[in-house]
Motif scaffolding. Structure first.
Motif, short mmCIF file in Angstrom:
data_model
loop_
_atom_site.label_atom_id
_atom_site.label_comp_id
_atom_site.label_asym_id
_atom_site.label_seq_id
_atom_site.Cartn_x
_atom_site.Cartn_y
_atom_site.Cartn_z
N ILE A 121 -24.18 16.23 -4.99
CA ILE A 121 -23.09 15.50 -4.36
C ILE A 121 -22.11 14.99 -5.41
O ILE A 121 -22.47 14.75 -6.56
N GLY A 122 -20.87 14.83 -5.01
CA GLY A 122 -19.84 14.26 -5.86
C GLY A 122 -19.38 12.93 -5.31
O GLY A 122 -19.18 12.79 -4.10
N LEU A 123 -19.25 11.95 -6.17
CA LEU A 123 -18.76 10.64 -5.77
C LEU A 123 -17.39 10.42 -6.39
O LEU A 123 -17.24 10.51 -7.61
N TYR A 124 -16.41 10.11 -5.55
CA TYR A 124 -15.09 9.79 -6.08
C TYR A 124 -14.91 8.28 -6.04
O TYR A 124 -14.98 7.67 -4.97
N ILE A 125 -14.68 7.69 -7.19
CA ILE A 125 -14.51 6.23 -7.30
C ILE A 125 -13.07 5.94 -7.73
O ILE A 125 -12.68 6.29 -8.86
N ALA A 130 -7.17 -1.29 -9.35
CA ALA A 130 -8.38 -2.08 -9.13
C ALA A 130 -9.59 -1.16 -9.13
O ALA A 130 -9.95 -0.62 -8.08
N PRO A 131 -10.21 -0.93 -10.29
CA PRO A 131 -11.39 -0.05 -10.34
C PRO A 131 -12.49 -0.56 -9.42
O PRO A 131 -12.96 -1.70 -9.58
N LEU A 132 -12.90 0.26 -8.46
CA LEU A 132 -13.83 -0.20 -7.43
C LEU A 132 -15.28 0.09 -7.81
O LEU A 132 -15.89 1.03 -7.29
N PHE A 133 -15.85 -0.75 -8.68
CA PHE A 133 -17.24 -0.54 -9.06
C PHE A 133 -18.18 -0.78 -7.88
O PHE A 133 -19.29 -0.25 -7.84
N SER A 134 -17.73 -1.56 -6.88
CA SER A 134 -18.56 -1.77 -5.70
C SER A 134 -18.79 -0.47 -4.94
O SER A 134 -19.84 -0.28 -4.31
N THR A 135 -17.83 0.45 -5.00
CA THR A 135 -17.99 1.73 -4.31
C THR A 135 -19.09 2.57 -4.95
O THR A 135 -19.73 3.39 -4.28
N VAL A 136 -19.32 2.38 -6.24
CA VAL A 136 -20.43 3.07 -6.89
C VAL A 136 -21.74 2.70 -6.19
O VAL A 136 -22.57 3.56 -5.86
N LEU A 137 -21.93 1.41 -5.96
CA LEU A 137 -23.15 0.94 -5.29
C LEU A 137 -23.24 1.53 -3.88
O LEU A 137 -24.31 2.00 -3.45
N VAL A 152 -22.82 13.44 -9.24
CA VAL A 152 -21.72 13.54 -10.20
C VAL A 152 -20.63 12.55 -9.79
O VAL A 152 -20.12 12.61 -8.66
N LEU A 153 -20.29 11.65 -10.68
CA LEU A 153 -19.30 10.62 -10.39
C LEU A 153 -18.01 10.91 -11.14
O LEU A 153 -18.02 11.10 -12.36
N CYS A 154 -16.90 10.95 -10.41
CA CYS A 154 -15.58 11.13 -11.01
C CYS A 154 -14.73 9.89 -10.75
O CYS A 154 -14.68 9.39 -9.63
N THR A 155 -14.08 9.41 -11.80
CA THR A 155 -13.19 8.27 -11.66
C THR A 155 -12.11 8.37 -12.74
O THR A 155 -12.38 8.84 -13.85
N PRO A 156 -10.87 7.99 -12.43
CA PRO A 156 -9.79 8.18 -13.40
C PRO A 156 -9.91 7.25 -14.60
O PRO A 156 -10.31 6.09 -14.45
N PRO A 157 -9.55 7.73 -15.78
CA PRO A 157 -9.55 6.87 -16.97
C PRO A 157 -8.30 6.01 -17.01
O PRO A 157 -7.29 6.32 -16.36
N ASN A 158 -8.37 4.92 -17.77
CA ASN A 158 -7.17 4.12 -17.98
C ASN A 158 -6.33 4.71 -19.10
O ASN A 158 -6.65 5.78 -19.63
N SER A 160 -6.13 4.05 -22.04
CA SER A 160 -6.87 4.18 -23.31
C SER A 160 -7.96 5.24 -23.23
O SER A 160 -8.73 5.42 -24.18
N GLY A 161 -8.04 5.92 -22.10
CA GLY A 161 -9.05 6.96 -21.94
C GLY A 161 -10.42 6.42 -21.63
O GLY A 161 -11.43 7.11 -21.84
N LYS A 162 -10.49 5.20 -21.12
CA LYS A 162 -11.78 4.58 -20.83
C LYS A 162 -11.94 4.31 -19.34
O LYS A 162 -10.97 4.30 -18.57
N ILE A 163 -13.19 4.07 -18.95
CA ILE A 163 -13.52 3.70 -17.58
C ILE A 163 -13.97 2.25 -17.60
O ILE A 163 -14.59 1.79 -18.57
#
Length: 428
Positions: A121-125, A130-137, A152-158, A160-163
């Motif tokens: 499965i793929g998870l889009y966060i 507003a990075p939604l870390f609650s959606t990870v849970l 597999v979790l995909c989420t856009p970087p900021n 600075s290239g970080k999550i």
């Protein structure tokens, strides 16, 4: 917010229209990016990450070292809060497990059903403002309970290239298999086709903006399932004079701050209450750090006065809200009468924020009226049901003639033969 008094039902469709672009406005862009990612894999993904997120990455995969650093930077108080939310979400979703269903439909004919977790499965966060870390849970916890093998979790970087540290901490806590710094259409395309570094998955979960929503719908054309069409957030509140205007205003703003394309609606039988909520909104919105975003969403929102609860309920079911709050002296009327809603919150002390974070229910819910036919994410979303059957000789002797008669009536002789050959052997 626009105040609308006693609208005619013939006007409801226009009044309740979501502030979203049509699919035609977006689909061309989505198709082009999908085709590019399908052909060029990681190179195309990197190109669009540079264009849309403004960052060039040498490696889009998050390392164990990055996770460790991020975890150490999350405060202990927040870790404690996340772990409490984890516990509640896990408890509620674990309770949704069902045991094997087995029935002997005819003597010697045993049928049963078992559930199996979807393997990949793929998870889009969402990241964005507003990075939604609650959606990870909300997504990874039921995935693990269901027995999904690869998450597999995909989420856009900021820039600075970080999550966000919180996303990485939550992903590690939930046992996510792989974390990728990629967002938007290109993330959904990568999960759909697979690239050199991003695995192809069987089902994609998670909310997103309108582009992500259309991308998920396009993914289904390539054999990848999705949880639901989950677009911009929305909330409808029904409240009468038993409600608290300040509380209701805060609930409306809690969804309005999600994004400029969010929509919030208040339906009430009390003109005075609507006036009080409008005043509370004007006061509270000025105190919000995200007030500019909230104001844009409020511009697309409505305060609707109706004559009675029956009309209110019909209007609510016509709108089919993602989130529905009930603050009514006659709450049972709405609890029993609601047909179309993603998740329902009852009473003055049940803010929608509780479901967003920590009460235990899932916050990944159908928007844009899709709650007429879709459920919110639940444990069953991460599994599929497989049916089994075993027929004894005695069972086939009893059931066989039924099958023969039906197959012959449909003109499917080979179907009939598959039974007749066995019956002939059993009878001789």
């Amino acid at each position: 917010m626009n105040i609308i008094e006693n609208p005619n039902p013939s006007e409801w469709s226009d009044i309740l229209k979501r502030p979203t672009q049509t699919v035609n406005d977006i689909e061309t862009t989505v198709n082009e990016i999908f085709e590019d990612v399908k052909r060029h894999g990681d190179a195309a993904v990197a190109k669009y990450t540079s264009i849309f997120d403004g960052v060039s990455l040498e490696n889009s995969l998050v390392s164990e070292a990055e996770i460790e650093v991020a975890t150490n930077q999350v405060s202990e108080d927040l870790k404690t809060a996340i772990k409490k939310a984890f516990s509640n979400i896990e408890r509620f979703h674990a309770a949704q497990k069902t045991s094997r269903v087995e029935v002997e439909t005819t003597n010697g004919v045993k049928c049963w059903q078992e559930k199996r977790g979807i393997e990949k499965i793929g998870l889009y966060i969402p990241g964005g403002t507003a990075p939604l870390f609650s959606t990870v849970l909300m997504l990874a916890i039921p995935a693990k309970i269901a027995g999904c093998k690869e998450i597999v979790l995909c989420t856009p970087p900021n820039a600075s290239g970080k999550i966000a540290n919180e996303i990485l901490f939550a992903a590690q806590l939930c046992g996510v298999s792989k974390i990728v710094k990629v967002g938007g259409i290109q993330a959904i395309a990568a999960l759909t086709f697979g690239t050199e570094t991003i695995p192809q998955v069987y089902k994609i979960f998670g909310p997103g903006n309108q582009f992500v929503t259309v991308a998920k719908q396009l993914a289904t054309k390539f054999g990848v399932a999705i949880d639901m069409p989950a677009g911009p957030s929305e909330l409808l509140v029904y409240a009468d004079d038993s409600g608290n205007a300040s509380y209701v205003a805060s609930d409306l703003l809690s969804q309005a701050e999600h994004g400029a394309d969010s929509q919030v609606i208040l339906v009430s039988t009390s003109k005075g209450f609507i006036t009080d909520v409008s005043a509370a909104l004007s006061s509270q919105i000025e105190q919000l750090p995200r007030r500019d975003i909230a104001k844009k969403a409020i511009a697309n929102s409505k305060l609707i006065l109706v004559e009675n609860e029956s009309i209110a309920l019909n209007l609510i079911n016509a709108y089919a809200p993602e989130h529905f709050i009930i603050c009514s002296a006659n709450e049972s009327v709405f609890i029993n009468g609601v047909q179309n809603a993603g998740s329902v919150f009852i009473g003055n002390y049940t803010p929608e924020s509780a479901g967003d974070y920590a009460s235990g229910t899932n916050h990944t819910l159908p928007t844009n009226g899709f709650s007429r036919a879709y459920s919110g994410v639940n444990l069953d979303s991460f599994s599929k049901s497989i049916t089994f059957q075993k027929i004894t000789a005695e069972g086939l002797l009893e059931l066989g003639p039924v099958i023969e008669a039906m197959a012959a009536a449909e003109g499917l002789q080979a179907h009939k033969n598959a039974v007749s050959l066995r019956l002939n052997d059993l009878k001789n």
